[in-house]
Design a protein around this motif. Structure first.
Motif, short mmCIF file in Angstrom:
data_model
loop_
_atom_site.label_atom_id
_atom_site.label_comp_id
_atom_site.label_asym_id
_atom_site.label_seq_id
_atom_site.Cartn_x
_atom_site.Cartn_y
_atom_site.Cartn_z
N ASP A 196 6.40 5.01 -3.28
CA ASP A 196 6.26 3.78 -4.42
C ASP A 196 7.49 2.96 -3.97
O ASP A 196 8.46 3.22 -4.36
CB ASP A 196 6.10 4.28 -5.63
N TYR A 197 7.33 1.82 -3.39
CA TYR A 197 8.19 0.72 -2.89
C TYR A 197 8.70 0.08 -4.54
O TYR A 197 9.78 -0.26 -4.39
CB TYR A 197 7.69 -0.03 -2.01
N ARG A 198 7.97 0.19 -5.52
CA ARG A 198 8.30 -0.30 -6.73
C ARG A 198 9.52 0.60 -7.23
O ARG A 198 10.42 0.19 -7.89
CB ARG A 198 7.15 -0.46 -7.72
N GLN A 199 9.21 2.03 -7.30
CA GLN A 199 10.34 2.66 -7.75
C GLN A 199 11.75 2.62 -6.91
O GLN A 199 12.66 2.75 -7.59
CB GLN A 199 9.76 4.05 -7.56
N MET B 196 -2.06 8.05 -1.65
CA MET B 196 -1.29 7.18 -2.40
C MET B 196 -0.16 8.25 -2.94
O MET B 196 -0.71 9.55 -3.32
CB MET B 196 -1.57 6.32 -3.38
N ILE B 197 1.01 8.05 -3.15
CA ILE B 197 2.06 9.34 -3.70
C ILE B 197 1.92 9.45 -5.04
O ILE B 197 2.25 10.66 -5.22
CB ILE B 197 3.62 8.43 -3.40
N HIS B 198 1.42 8.67 -5.66
CA HIS B 198 1.13 9.13 -7.28
C HIS B 198 -0.37 9.71 -7.41
O HIS B 198 -0.77 9.77 -8.54
CB HIS B 198 1.56 7.97 -8.24
N CYS C 214 16.03 7.94 -0.66
CA CYS C 214 15.24 8.72 -1.66
C CYS C 214 15.62 9.74 -1.95
O CYS C 214 15.60 10.54 -3.14
CB CYS C 214 13.77 8.51 -1.10
N SER D 15 0.73 -1.23 0.17
CA SER D 15 -0.04 0.06 0.07
C SER D 15 0.97 1.33 -0.02
O SER D 15 0.30 2.56 0.01
CB SER D 15 -1.02 0.18 1.26
N GLY D 16 2.20 1.11 0.18
CA GLY D 16 2.85 2.21 -0.16
C GLY D 16 3.05 3.25 1.22
O GLY D 16 3.47 4.55 1.14
N TYR E 166 8.91 10.92 -1.97
CA TYR E 166 8.00 10.33 -0.71
C TYR E 166 7.44 11.58 0.01
O TYR E 166 7.86 12.65 -0.36
CB TYR E 166 8.90 9.31 0.36
#
Length: 400
Positions: A148-151, A260-262, A79, A49-50, A86
């Motif tokens: 965003d943990y994928r990033q 969410m961050i985006h 980061c 969920s970020g 973030y």
């Protein structure tokens, strides 16, 4: 035969962070990271969920509490260095009724013991921070954030490859054995040798532990977390993170709202038994996974203790109305039309044979293998600190 100093199984955030920290300390080390999927971060990390966790929930002195605090700082520094966005948007943990105030006080005491900046606030102050939230009191945790943990994983993977190391995807591990001073890891893309093997397999960590010749202290039981998103017209209902006071008798935090961050706002999750370890859909079914779960003594004991809450979670999975009702306790203006389905995640819940949750990190090392047997939340937030801990276990081998 691919030969490496270290073989890491699992290209989620814990595996990649371990590789990254290892290369910071031992830049000449040769590393191979293995993952059975075609791309990195496809399971718990990619369905995260970020949230940047502060460590407020965890028992003082545990690895979860320590790693959350120190790991969050390390991740924020990473980061900042690499221009990954973030935001410390803050969290409110809301008591919706007077009966929850004692538990809210306990959370505040835990925050103080863990060094988390938190403030008890009134209902009036809560509405200033989150105008649409409703409660009799709350804790405000300003350091909680979103990311965003994928990033993060993409950047770590890029840096690992830039140093000449390999991330081998579509490489499912099906065996391990020792050959002299090396462990041979058998994969669907051929054997890989390593002086040390690190298992960061997440949902498959207990099975990989068995393959390594060690006995896992707990079994992974998968729970699917189901989410909705708010439609753009309802984004105003949540500015940051809105959480309920958790039930101390139940292992999950309850449905909550997460900006969410985006962009957008995620609502959830509930927590229902998944019929597959990678069961991201209600129709996902793996008979072997399910049989393994329902015949495990630890799971049966857990269900006996928590059957009533388990039924409520199942009902929220089946009934959107019930899900909305749970959210309305926090934000009364939410209605069913505001919600659209969002992708689910699966939590690798490690259960002890006694039916107790493995409530802390479980990392065991023997011979040439380090097994990360349990990396619960806040594993993503704490990933760099976990990586440090694992590298400490093998540092003597790499220095020699």
């Amino acid at each position: 035969m691919v030969r490496s100093d270290v073989v890491i199984i699992g290209a989620g955030i814990v595996g990649l962070a371990t590789a990254y920290r290892l290369l910071e300390r031992f830049p000449k080390a040769v590393i191979t990271v293995l993952d059975k999927e075609r791309e990195i971060a496809q399971h718990q990390t990619g369905h995260n969920s970020g949230v940047l966790h502060t460590g407020i929930y965890y028992k003082p002195g545990t690895m979860r509490a320590i790693n959350a605090r120190e790991g969050k700082l390390l991740l924020e520094q990473f980061c900042d260095q690499h221009d990954i966005p973030y935001e410390c948007c803050g969290k409110v943990i809301v008591a919706t009724q007077e009966a929850e105030l004692p538990q809210l006080d306990k959370l505040f005491e835990r925050a103080m013991a863990n060094g988390v900046r938190a403030e008890k606030i009134t209902a009036e102050r809560l509405r200033e921070i989150e105008p649409y939230a409703s409660g009799v009191a709350a804790l405000h945790v300003p350091e909680a954030g979103i990311i965003d943990y994928r990033q993060v994983c993409d950047k770590m993977a890029e840096m690992i490859r830039q140093q000449g190391n390999t991330i081998l995807t579509s490489a499912r591990v099906y065996g391990m054995y020792r050959d002299g001073n090396y462990m041979v890891v058998e994969t669907t893309r051929g054997p890989v040798e390593g002086k040390t093997v690190i298992n960061c397999g997440g949902l498959q960590s207990d099975r990989l532990t068995w393959l390594s010749g060690q006995m896992p202290p707990a079994q992974i039981v998968p729970f699917r977390g189901e989410y909705f998103e708010l439609k753009p017209s309802a984004h105003k209902l949540c500015r940051g993170l809105i959480y309920p006071v958790p039930d101390p008798n139940f292992p999950f935090l309850g449905v909550h709202l997460t900006r969410m961050i985006h962009g957008g706002v995620e609502c959830g999750p509930n927590a229902v038994l998944a019929f597959s370890r990678e069961g991201y859909h209600k129709t996902s079914f793996n008979p072997y996974d399910l049989f393994e779960t329902i015949t495990y003594r630890g799971f049966l004991l857990l269900m006996l203790r928590n059957w009533d809450e388990g039924l409520r979670e199942l009902w929220r999975s089946l009934s959107k109305k019930a899900f909305v009702t749970a959210l309305q306790k926090l934000v009364p203006d939410i209605n069913s039309d505001d919600l659209i389905p969002a992708p689910a995640g699966v939590r690798a819940q490690a259960l002890l044979p006694t039916g107790e949750l493995a409530d802390d990190f479980l990392i065991q090392e023997r011979d040439l293998v380090v097994n990360v047997c349990n990396a619960p939340s806040p594993a993503a937030t704490a990933s760099l600190k976990i990586g440090d801990f694992v590298v400490d276990q093998i540092a003597n081998r790499l220095a020699s």
